[in-house]
Design a protein around this motif. Structure first.
Motif, mmCIF file in Angstrom:
data_model
loop_
_atom_site.group_PDB
_atom_site.id
_atom_site.type_symbol
_atom_site.label_atom_id
_atom_site.label_comp_id
_atom_site.label_asym_id
_atom_site.label_seq_id
_atom_site.Cartn_x
_atom_site.Cartn_y
_atom_site.Cartn_z
ATOM 1 N N GLN A 231 0.831 -1.215 0.000
ATOM 2 C CA GLN A 231 0.000 0.000 0.000
ATOM 3 C C GLN A 231 0.860 1.258 0.000
ATOM 4 O OE1 GLN A 231 -2.838 -0.089 3.189
ATOM 5 N NE2 GLN A 231 -4.012 -1.791 2.335
ATOM 6 N N HIS A 232 1.952 1.227 0.744
ATOM 7 C CA HIS A 232 2.846 2.388 0.769
ATOM 8 C C HIS A 232 3.452 2.639 -0.604
ATOM 9 C CE1 HIS A 232 6.027 5.154 1.958
ATOM 10 N NE2 HIS A 232 6.875 4.355 1.332
ATOM 11 N N LEU A 233 3.859 1.589 -1.281
ATOM 12 C CA LEU A 233 4.522 1.753 -2.575
ATOM 13 C C LEU A 233 3.550 2.219 -3.659
ATOM 14 C CD1 LEU A 233 6.813 -1.411 -2.521
ATOM 15 C CD2 LEU A 233 7.425 0.943 -1.980
ATOM 16 N N LYS A 234 2.266 1.888 -3.515
ATOM 17 C CA LYS A 234 1.269 2.305 -4.494
ATOM 18 C C LYS A 234 0.758 3.721 -4.227
ATOM 19 C CE LYS A 234 -0.420 -2.392 -5.385
ATOM 20 N NZ LYS A 234 -1.578 -3.322 -5.249
ATOM 21 N N ALA A 235 0.936 4.199 -2.997
ATOM 22 C CA ALA A 235 0.411 5.518 -2.626
ATOM 23 C C ALA A 235 1.305 6.623 -3.178
ATOM 24 C CB ALA A 235 0.308 5.633 -1.106
ATOM 25 N N PRO A 236 0.748 7.815 -3.370
ATOM 26 C CA PRO A 236 1.573 8.944 -3.827
ATOM 27 C C PRO A 236 2.530 9.403 -2.733
ATOM 28 C CG PRO A 236 -0.646 9.678 -3.279
ATOM 29 C CD PRO A 236 -0.667 8.179 -3.211
ATOM 30 N N ALA A 237 3.514 10.187 -3.139
ATOM 31 C CA ALA A 237 4.467 10.701 -2.160
ATOM 32 C C ALA A 237 3.751 11.562 -1.127
ATOM 33 C CB ALA A 237 5.553 11.517 -2.875
ATOM 34 N N ASN A 238 4.303 11.560 0.080
ATOM 35 C CA ASN A 238 3.758 12.346 1.188
ATOM 36 C C ASN A 238 2.292 11.986 1.485
ATOM 37 O OD1 ASN A 238 6.201 13.748 1.297
ATOM 38 N ND2 ASN A 238 5.498 15.259 -0.200
ATOM 39 N N ALA B 155 19.436 10.649 -9.833
ATOM 40 C CA ALA B 155 18.571 11.687 -9.257
ATOM 41 C C ALA B 155 19.258 13.038 -9.322
ATOM 42 C CB ALA B 155 18.229 11.346 -7.817
ATOM 43 N N PRO B 156 18.535 14.105 -9.658
ATOM 44 C CA PRO B 156 19.117 15.453 -9.701
ATOM 45 C C PRO B 156 19.238 16.033 -8.303
ATOM 46 C CG PRO B 156 16.796 15.560 -10.274
ATOM 47 C CD PRO B 156 17.129 14.110 -10.087
ATOM 48 N N LYS C 37 10.693 13.297 -7.252
ATOM 49 C CA LYS C 37 9.658 12.360 -7.678
ATOM 50 C C LYS C 37 10.205 11.219 -8.517
ATOM 51 C CE LYS C 37 5.173 12.153 -10.000
ATOM 52 N NZ LYS C 37 4.111 12.946 -10.698
ATOM 53 N N ASP C 38 11.060 11.527 -9.507
ATOM 54 C CA ASP C 38 11.565 10.479 -10.397
ATOM 55 C C ASP C 38 12.402 9.459 -9.630
ATOM 56 O OD1 ASP C 38 10.319 11.666 -12.505
ATOM 57 O OD2 ASP C 38 12.093 12.805 -13.153
ATOM 58 N N ALA C 39 13.298 9.939 -8.769
ATOM 59 C CA ALA C 39 14.125 9.013 -7.987
ATOM 60 C C ALA C 39 13.266 8.213 -7.013
ATOM 61 C CB ALA C 39 15.200 9.793 -7.230
ATOM 62 N N TYR C 40 12.260 8.868 -6.443
ATOM 63 C CA TYR C 40 11.352 8.187 -5.520
ATOM 64 C C TYR C 40 10.646 7.020 -6.210
ATOM 65 C CZ TYR C 40 7.312 7.660 -2.391
ATOM 66 O OH TYR C 40 6.345 7.169 -1.557
ATOM 67 N N LEU C 41 10.192 7.254 -7.439
ATOM 68 C CA LEU C 41 9.511 6.202 -8.188
ATOM 69 C C LEU C 41 10.466 5.068 -8.549
ATOM 70 C CD1 LEU C 41 7.220 8.349 -10.537
ATOM 71 C CD2 LEU C 41 6.575 7.104 -8.465
ATOM 72 N N GLN C 42 11.701 5.401 -8.864
ATOM 73 C CA GLN C 42 12.689 4.367 -9.193
ATOM 74 C C GLN C 42 12.982 3.493 -7.972
ATOM 75 O OE1 GLN C 42 16.209 5.600 -11.464
ATOM 76 N NE2 GLN C 42 15.155 7.526 -11.942
ATOM 77 N N ILE C 43 13.135 4.125 -6.820
ATOM 78 C CA ILE C 43 13.405 3.364 -5.594
ATOM 79 C C ILE C 43 12.214 2.481 -5.248
ATOM 80 C CG2 ILE C 43 13.839 3.565 -3.121
ATOM 81 C CD1 ILE C 43 15.371 6.138 -3.708
ATOM 82 N N PHE D 155 19.983 13.935 1.233
ATOM 83 C CA PHE D 155 19.803 13.289 2.538
ATOM 84 C C PHE D 155 18.531 12.460 2.559
ATOM 85 C CE2 PHE D 155 18.026 13.324 6.821
ATOM 86 C CZ PHE D 155 19.075 12.773 7.530
ATOM 87 N N ALA D 156 17.430 13.008 2.022
ATOM 88 C CA ALA D 156 16.154 12.290 2.031
ATOM 89 C C ALA D 156 16.221 11.037 1.185
ATOM 90 C CB ALA D 156 15.041 13.215 1.532
ATOM 91 N N LEU D 157 16.791 11.144 -0.020
ATOM 92 C CA LEU D 157 16.865 9.989 -0.908
ATOM 93 C C LEU D 157 17.770 8.911 -0.346
ATOM 94 C CD1 LEU D 157 17.068 11.782 -4.370
ATOM 95 C CD2 LEU D 157 15.152 10.462 -3.474
#
Length: 389
Positions: A187-194, A314-315, A261-267, A345-347
């Motif tokens: 569920q976490h992986l399918k949900a949007p960020a934040n 990631a940029p 967002k892009d790096a988050y989706l890749q992870i 740091f976040a990534l």
């Protein structure tokens, strides 16, 4: 037969209706005791019925009933023997009571751990047997015999009348824990960020299932020689589930900026494989799959490499540069004061969390693979971590 093999329809029926079956078994055990009393009328037979209720009321599983029956029998015999010895050999009232108090105090001091119930029974049996020190030992002997008969009735009914196995309960709790963890991760992986999804209920249910597993360890030892040999492994398996639950609790706390967002989706694409592996593991434990699913060789190293690639693409823009003017440094400090977190740091922290989840999932596979191989009685040299070559 493996503990993870599909349950028979009879065993499944017993487990699904274990509360009603347990109540019927307790009533049957009391009926047997009442019938014995009606035929032979032994003195103080009420102690047999009290023993049956104490043993069977809170322990529906076979292993738990055996464990508590033996502890009650041992405690009763030791306490009765000591009490009869005091009454039969000593005439002084104060000396008898002094030795009684000394024995009960000593039992209180040493009673701890697994056999605490036996100590408790021994203590109050001494008091019951000695009574007012009137040197009448027949009552004590009858009480002891009735308690032992109650233990025997409880064990026989638990063993041979619709036996409720702790193994089935342990397995069900393990399935429940893994299912909840897999669902939270998916569920976490399918949900949007934040996202603001609340996983506390599912994670608390998973933790409750782990605690229930721990309560069944002693019962499992009486029901399965294989699990008794691997009792340390059972404890480790429970601890690894706790670690995985703790890591999953951190997922909703992650926060992202739009540039991430892009790096988050890749992870998350890498992490989605972990949810799939957990779901496969839950299906195997539930008996829906005949063989333990295999993990890729060196799963954590492979995920680490792929996570590093995601981070490299990631940029990441650092908010603190070494060669800046005083004005730019002031602006950077102001941004930090406003609560902005550098993207790097976040990534990096999120990828570390996914990497630790991979290690925890692999550890679950390893322990369950050892238990499965032990049930199949394969040589110890064949015990692997359940990963594909």
């Amino acid at each position: 037969m493996s503990v993870f093999a599909p349950a028979s329809p009879f065993a499944d029926f017993i487990y699904r209706h274990f509360r009603a079956i347990h109540a019927l078994k307790l009533g049957l055990a009391l009926l047997i005791a009442v019938t014995i009393n009606a035929i032979w009328s032994p003195p103080h037979f009420i102690w047999s019925m009290v023993t049956i209720v104490i043993i069977m009321m809170s322990l529906p599983q076979v292993g738990g009933a055996i464990e508590k029956s033996l502890q009650r029998a041992v405690g009763t015999c030791l306490g009765s023997a000591y009490g009869v010895m005091l009454v039969a050999t000593i005439d002084s009232y104060w000396l008898i009571m002094g030795l009684l108090i000394l024995a009960v105090s000593l039992i209180c001091f040493i009673s701890a751990g697994r056999y605490s119930y036996a100590y408790l029974v021994a203590g109050f049996t001494i008091i019951i047997v000695v009574g007012d020190a009137n040197h009448d030992t027949s009552e004590a002997l009858w009480r002891t015999a009735n308690i032992l008969s109650g233990c025997v009735i409880a064990i026989l009914v638990s063993l041979f009348i619709f036996p409720i196995k702790a193994k089935q309960d342990w397995r069900s709790q393990l399935i429940h824990a893994i299912d909840n963890m897999a669902e939270v991760l998916a569920q976490h992986l399918k949900a949007p960020a934040n996202h603001d999804l609340d996983f506390r209920a599912k994670l608390e249910a998973a933790m409750k299932a782990v605690l229930t597993q721990k309560k069944l360890f002693f019962s499992l030892e009486w029901e399965s020689k294989t699990l008794k040999k691997h009792k340390v492994l059972l404890s480790q398996l429970a601890n690894k589930q706790v670690r995985l639950i703790t890591l999953l609790e951190l997922l909703p706390s992650t926060r992202w900026q739009e540039e991430d967002k892009d790096a988050y989706l890749q992870i998350n694409a890498v992490a989605s494989e972990l949810a799939f592996y957990l779901q496969q593991l839950a299906e195997f434990v539930a008996g829906k799959a005949q063989q333990l699913p295999t993990l890729p060789e060196c799963l954590e190293q492979e995920l680490q490499h792929r996570l590093q690639l995601a981070l490299a693409s990631a940029p990441i823009t650092s908010t603190i540069e070494t060669s800046t003017t005083t004005a730019s440094t002031t602006d950077s400090n102001a941004a930090a004061t406003d609560g902005e977190v550098p993207q790097g740091f976040a990534l990096t922290g999120y990828s570390w969390l996914i990497y630790q989840l991979a290690i925890a999932v692999e550890a679950l596979y390893e322990d369950i693979a050892i238990i499965e191989i032990a049930y199949n009685k394969q040589p110890a040299s064949q015990i692997t971590s359940g990963k594909a070559d």
